[in-house]
Design a protein around this motif. Sequence first.
Motif, mmCIF file in Angstrom:
data_model
loop_
_atom_site.group_PDB
_atom_site.id
_atom_site.type_symbol
_atom_site.label_atom_id
_atom_site.label_comp_id
_atom_site.label_asym_id
_atom_site.label_seq_id
_atom_site.Cartn_x
_atom_site.Cartn_y
_atom_site.Cartn_z
ATOM 1 N N TYR A 120 -16.640 -7.174 9.641
ATOM 2 C CA TYR A 120 -16.604 -8.376 10.482
ATOM 3 C C TYR A 120 -15.732 -8.107 11.710
ATOM 4 C CZ TYR A 120 -14.810 -13.034 11.847
ATOM 5 O OH TYR A 120 -14.433 -14.151 12.539
ATOM 6 N N ASN A 122 -13.446 -9.525 14.065
ATOM 7 C CA ASN A 122 -12.696 -10.788 14.101
ATOM 8 C C ASN A 122 -12.217 -11.126 15.521
ATOM 9 O OD1 ASN A 122 -10.349 -9.340 14.628
ATOM 10 N ND2 ASN A 122 -9.623 -9.416 12.513
ATOM 11 N N GLU A 123 -11.589 -12.281 15.632
ATOM 12 C CA GLU A 123 -11.188 -12.785 16.945
ATOM 13 C C GLU A 123 -10.205 -11.836 17.647
ATOM 14 O OE1 GLU A 123 -12.389 -15.476 18.469
ATOM 15 O OE2 GLU A 123 -13.736 -15.818 16.787
ATOM 16 N N LEU A 124 -9.306 -11.284 16.894
ATOM 17 C CA LEU A 124 -8.332 -10.361 17.470
ATOM 18 C C LEU A 124 -9.028 -9.093 17.965
ATOM 19 C CD1 LEU A 124 -4.790 -9.597 16.410
ATOM 20 C CD2 LEU A 124 -6.346 -7.664 16.405
ATOM 21 N N VAL A 216 -3.540 -0.930 12.145
ATOM 22 C CA VAL A 216 -3.350 -2.280 12.686
ATOM 23 C C VAL A 216 -4.630 -2.884 13.250
ATOM 24 C CG1 VAL A 216 -0.917 -1.895 13.212
ATOM 25 C CG2 VAL A 216 -2.625 -1.517 15.001
ATOM 26 N N PRO A 219 -6.868 -3.552 9.400
ATOM 27 C CA PRO A 219 -5.807 -3.497 8.381
ATOM 28 C C PRO A 219 -6.372 -3.615 6.960
ATOM 29 C CG PRO A 219 -5.758 -5.604 9.534
ATOM 30 C CD PRO A 219 -6.810 -4.768 10.213
ATOM 31 N N LEU A 220 -5.580 -3.215 6.001
ATOM 32 C CA LEU A 220 -6.027 -3.142 4.611
ATOM 33 C C LEU A 220 -6.767 -4.383 4.102
ATOM 34 C CD1 LEU A 220 -3.135 -1.204 2.820
ATOM 35 C CD2 LEU A 220 -5.395 -0.375 3.468
ATOM 36 N N PRO A 221 -6.342 -5.595 4.447
ATOM 37 C CA PRO A 221 -7.079 -6.744 3.904
ATOM 38 C C PRO A 221 -8.570 -6.714 4.237
ATOM 39 C CG PRO A 221 -4.988 -7.475 4.811
ATOM 40 C CD PRO A 221 -5.120 -6.007 5.157
ATOM 41 N N TYR A 222 -8.941 -6.121 5.351
ATOM 42 C CA TYR A 222 -10.362 -6.051 5.686
ATOM 43 C C TYR A 222 -11.095 -5.070 4.782
ATOM 44 C CZ TYR A 222 -9.965 -9.366 9.384
ATOM 45 O OH TYR A 222 -9.788 -10.554 10.048
ATOM 46 N N GLU A 224 -10.025 -4.474 1.709
ATOM 47 C CA GLU A 224 -10.038 -5.137 0.393
ATOM 48 C C GLU A 224 -11.256 -6.047 0.273
ATOM 49 O OE1 GLU A 224 -6.198 -6.968 -0.487
ATOM 50 O OE2 GLU A 224 -5.202 -5.080 0.045
ATOM 51 N N ASN A 227 -14.129 -3.891 -0.518
ATOM 52 C CA ASN A 227 -13.975 -3.440 -1.905
ATOM 53 C C ASN A 227 -14.410 -4.515 -2.896
ATOM 54 O OD1 ASN A 227 -13.115 -1.635 -3.976
ATOM 55 N ND2 ASN A 227 -11.226 -2.807 -4.184
ATOM 56 N N SER A 233 -17.507 0.327 -6.007
ATOM 57 C CA SER A 233 -16.626 0.949 -5.006
ATOM 58 C C SER A 233 -15.339 1.462 -5.633
ATOM 59 C CB SER A 233 -16.291 -0.070 -3.908
ATOM 60 O OG SER A 233 -15.616 -1.172 -4.455
ATOM 61 N N PHE A 235 -11.353 2.486 -4.202
ATOM 62 C CA PHE A 235 -10.548 2.117 -3.032
ATOM 63 C C PHE A 235 -9.229 2.890 -3.088
ATOM 64 C CE2 PHE A 235 -8.422 -1.820 -0.849
ATOM 65 C CZ PHE A 235 -8.241 -1.082 0.299
ATOM 66 N N VAL A 236 -9.001 3.701 -2.085
ATOM 67 C CA VAL A 236 -7.766 4.481 -2.060
ATOM 68 C C VAL A 236 -7.113 4.334 -0.692
ATOM 69 C CG1 VAL A 236 -6.727 6.728 -2.498
ATOM 70 C CG2 VAL A 236 -8.792 6.081 -3.695
ATOM 71 N N VAL A 237 -5.791 4.353 -0.681
ATOM 72 C CA VAL A 237 -5.040 4.127 0.551
ATOM 73 C C VAL A 237 -4.224 5.365 0.902
ATOM 74 C CG1 VAL A 237 -3.194 2.764 1.590
ATOM 75 C CG2 VAL A 237 -4.891 1.658 0.125
ATOM 76 N N TYR B 155 -3.671 -11.085 13.153
ATOM 77 C CA TYR B 155 -5.118 -11.346 13.048
ATOM 78 C C TYR B 155 -5.379 -12.667 12.321
ATOM 79 C CZ TYR B 155 -5.058 -9.685 8.186
ATOM 80 O OH TYR B 155 -4.805 -9.531 6.857
ATOM 81 N N TYR B 158 -4.909 -15.420 14.887
ATOM 82 C CA TYR B 158 -6.075 -15.384 15.776
ATOM 83 C C TYR B 158 -7.278 -16.094 15.155
ATOM 84 C CZ TYR B 158 -5.519 -12.422 19.980
ATOM 85 O OH TYR B 158 -5.223 -11.931 21.222
ATOM 86 N N GLU B 159 -7.531 -15.798 13.883
ATOM 87 C CA GLU B 159 -8.694 -16.407 13.232
ATOM 88 C C GLU B 159 -8.551 -17.921 13.147
ATOM 89 O OE1 GLU B 159 -10.770 -13.710 13.538
ATOM 90 O OE2 GLU B 159 -11.772 -14.688 11.863
ATOM 91 N N VAL B 216 2.963 -5.948 14.205
ATOM 92 C CA VAL B 216 2.542 -4.567 14.455
ATOM 93 C C VAL B 216 3.336 -3.898 15.575
ATOM 94 C CG1 VAL B 216 0.200 -4.965 13.625
ATOM 95 C CG2 VAL B 216 0.670 -5.172 16.071
ATOM 96 N N VAL D 237 -2.224 6.667 -2.386
ATOM 97 C CA VAL D 237 -1.924 5.532 -3.260
ATOM 98 C C VAL D 237 -3.217 4.919 -3.783
ATOM 99 C CG1 VAL D 237 -0.919 3.216 -3.330
ATOM 100 C CG2 VAL D 237 0.220 5.037 -2.046
ATOM 101 N N GLU D 252 -10.958 7.150 -9.135
ATOM 102 C CA GLU D 252 -10.086 7.457 -8.008
ATOM 103 C C GLU D 252 -9.158 8.614 -8.388
ATOM 104 O OE1 GLU D 252 -10.900 4.487 -9.015
ATOM 105 O OE2 GLU D 252 -11.250 3.167 -7.296
#
Lengths: 271, 271, 271, 271
Positions: A120, A122-124, A216, A219-222, A224, A227, A233, A235-237, B155, B158-159, B216, D237, D252
């Motif tokens: 997605y 997003n606005e930012l 940034v 970011p991770l929430p996107y 997630e 996932n 799926s 998911f590794v960071v 973000y 922003y949303e 950030v 991680v 993973e």
Amino acid sequence: MAKVTLNDYELNYEIYGEGEPLIFLNGIMMSTLSWRPFVDFFKDYKLIFIDLIDQGSSSKGKEGYTQDIHVDMLEEFFNKMNVNKVHMLGISYGGEVAMKFALKYPEKLYSLILSNTTSYTNELMKDIEDIWAYAAGTYNGRIFFKATMPYIYSYKFYEENAKWLKDRENLLVNSLTPEWYDGFIRAIRSASTLNITEAIETIELPTLIIGADLDVITPLPYQEVINKKIKDSRFVVIKDSGHASMYEKPYEFAALVNGFLKNYDKKINII
Amino acid sequence: MAKVTLNDYELNYEIYGEGEPLIFLNGIMMSTLSWRPFVDFFKDYKLIFIDLIDQGSSSKGKEGYTQDIHVDMLEEFFNKMNVNKVHMLGISYGGEVAMKFALKYPEKLYSLILSNTTSYTNELMKDIEDIWAYAAGTYNGRIFFKATMPYIYSYKFYEENAKWLKDRENLLVNSLTPEWYDGFIRAIRSASTLNITEAIETIELPTLIIGADLDVITPLPYQEVINKKIKDSRFVVIKDSGHASMYEKPYEFAALVNGFLKNYDKKINII
Amino acid sequence: MAKVTLNDYELNYEIYGEGEPLIFLNGIMMSTLSWRPFVDFFKDYKLIFIDLIDQGSSSKGKEGYTQDIHVDMLEEFFNKMNVNKVHMLGISYGGEVAMKFALKYPEKLYSLILSNTTSYTNELMKDIEDIWAYAAGTYNGRIFFKATMPYIYSYKFYEENAKWLKDRENLLVNSLTPEWYDGFIRAIRSASTLNITEAIETIELPTLIIGADLDVITPLPYQEVINKKIKDSRFVVIKDSGHASMYEKPYEFAALVNGFLKNYDKKINII
Amino acid sequence: MAKVTLNDYELNYEIYGEGEPLIFLNGIMMSTLSWRPFVDFFKDYKLIFIDLIDQGSSSKGKEGYTQDIHVDMLEEFFNKMNVNKVHMLGISYGGEVAMKFALKYPEKLYSLILSNTTSYTNELMKDIEDIWAYAAGTYNGRIFFKATMPYIYSYKFYEENAKWLKDRENLLVNSLTPEWYDGFIRAIRSASTLNITEAIETIELPTLIIGADLDVITPLPYQEVINKKIKDSRFVVIKDSGHASMYEKPYEFAALVNGFLKNYDKKINII
């Protein structure tokens, strides 16, 4: 480097090695060249590097296209090259195209690898898109560099690689042409309307999701979200890395891809 | 609004209420106006809002100053106003000035409140500084907005506040003058060489550090550094907020400040 | 210390100061004594410390009660004491009771402060509950201490306060009676079936949620859930603290509570 | 299953496949059986599973040993088996032994893989050690389970695998013998004095560090320390996983190991 003609367009590609095909879809500023240092790391696969429209040495696009154009062009490309099925790896913009491809041509894919991407815009991101497009439109490499790089690399990478980044800035300043910048603007606009968060629930492919803790821009929430939506799926960071995880942490990046591909379709019986 | 003349400069300030003085040092784009919505929240203090050189309605600065100029001007301001001692709250750029003030005039401070700030201008911030300065130099509010806001707000904000941000963009476009932009450029350049990470170890003031998990530009690790260096510090993180935590989460921000000030110098006997 | 008789039970309470009443609901192992070091920090309120059934010096409970018993007993307590309305602060177990109270008697509350708590006793908590109950049943303070403290304090606190924790262990070993342990077991069982995650959506009180980044028994995601469900909530995280945030970071804890209460019902007009 | 005799002890081991040897050092409660589901995932290596003293089907130890005993026994084991050099993977307790082995016999190792481990037994771990030892000493599987599992598995895993955990509890209750519990107590005591944080700075082996974001017993900061100390390390991680990452996220986990081993000694030329 080789070219294939598809309708009005020529796509630039490179092929290395033998094995199940593994195609790499570039982030928006990347090209087939970006992947060359990795060739030696992916010995077990037939590697396909490709420049999408408005990337690297492929044709320039026409005003107003969306990412869907790449999806169909990739399908034609596979047909023309007699490639039946691939592992598809996409980074950022390339990951967005990869998800769209998976939605339309799932039968062409063994698996999906999504790195630092989003379902997605997003606005930012839209505001970032605007300033990146503006900076590109100045045709000034220094401005373009300062407008984009702080989003691409983490503050840790910046601290530790100040000289390398300065060299890269100089390279950019000297090598990018007005045509390239115009293509970049079209490409970035082609992602403006991306919103496939609900759609990707139908993806059933084994999928690897690679995130980075200091990213940034995606970011991770996107990740997630992706996932949660894609059933099969993993998911590794990657730690201490920004958006360009393939550059900031190439060993970790390559290890994740190779390790996932090794057993992407096997099931383990623990739980 | 009132003005005080200090040598060649006029500083704009506003004063509200009664009590121990609490001075607010603005982030780089802010002015005394930014704090007005908070007046009702800080009833127990004599609130001093002030525009530093090149901010709001204060005088413009001369080329090439550093943040040290603000430190001495604040000290003169206090003398002129017969203010002996204050609580000093600084946000971002203002927090940098506040730490510098605490290093030079600790006897003038009851306590220190540092929000979303850093003790060191890192390599990444320098590139951001460059693009912000460039964008300001276009005197184009839309470009300036797109270059700066994605670093300022999270973000999530922003949303959830797309319309408010659009209104704010329109406001900016119509209100900022070439003189303001020139001042902004001087101000941002004045922070380029900031590096007081080691120096702040000598600060002994009760200090509140406010961070935000989605910041950030001054991410949490930079505030952890300040927390480690300053002995008598408390460290709290506002959730789901970016750099402009006072705007994104005004209730949490005000609660932290009020709660800290309530007992900043008391000791509790638990451990 | 004073006692009030409600039906078959005597509740122990302490009252300090003047102002709007602020009642503190203990975590499961706490008592009115736990709050005494904080009296000086909350000068603006009439502080009410209270031991719930099976806590501190209040009556022991009967087998098989749930947390609902506390809710009704608190309401009777308020009536008997001519307290019409309070700010209610609850920690962990006390936070669970506070949410249940807010659901049944919202008109008795000005605001809600929830620290390190959960709206749902999850599967992992149930296993911890079992081992805590078992350890309590040995009537052996050393075993009880080792079974419980690693969940209560963060690894950072352990490293920095090894001696204090050892002293506390010795205190526990010498002071807790079989009756206390039996009461602890009943109390912990009373929370087994807690699940008010959906119910709390109806809470409209100004609410402060305090989390701690190293809390392993009620980790941040559980407080994020509460934050999402309760409309008028503010959410702040204390850094480098475990579950017992009031002990690990008393200054931060007290600052958050005081700051929130200062303006809990005011509105700010920023966005 | 096979046995090898080393002085007074018999070690139980299993060997699968062909290739460079890859040895797996168990976490404290694990045995060679724990790894069998993974055999099919590591096809390119000669897999060596081994029970250390007091684990699985190996000999019981004598009172009072430290982890050093395992280090020398592993070296003897390699000699006896004509194994010159291995990749050494260790989980938790096994990772501690692996680091100690790397310090004493670096020439025997190609690489090091450290999962959810620590270079230092901290104060909190010592209390957990005490309660685990106590619970083992009851010879009661249910108590042992409740004392240990909430540290081993994440709250997410608990929620999603309640039935599997219950089955596992029943298995434990029925299968563990007093001799096993006694061995467990000796083993856990053997790690009490571990502190090699400074020592590991000398390790020059290519090293993979696997952490998990919900690990509460060896939380990420402990692995960050290892990452900082060991020069040639990569750090990744696994998301949404607790301490037992190999069980919670086997895909993973296996992907990281395979991917790392694929290119552990190659250099990439990006930066």
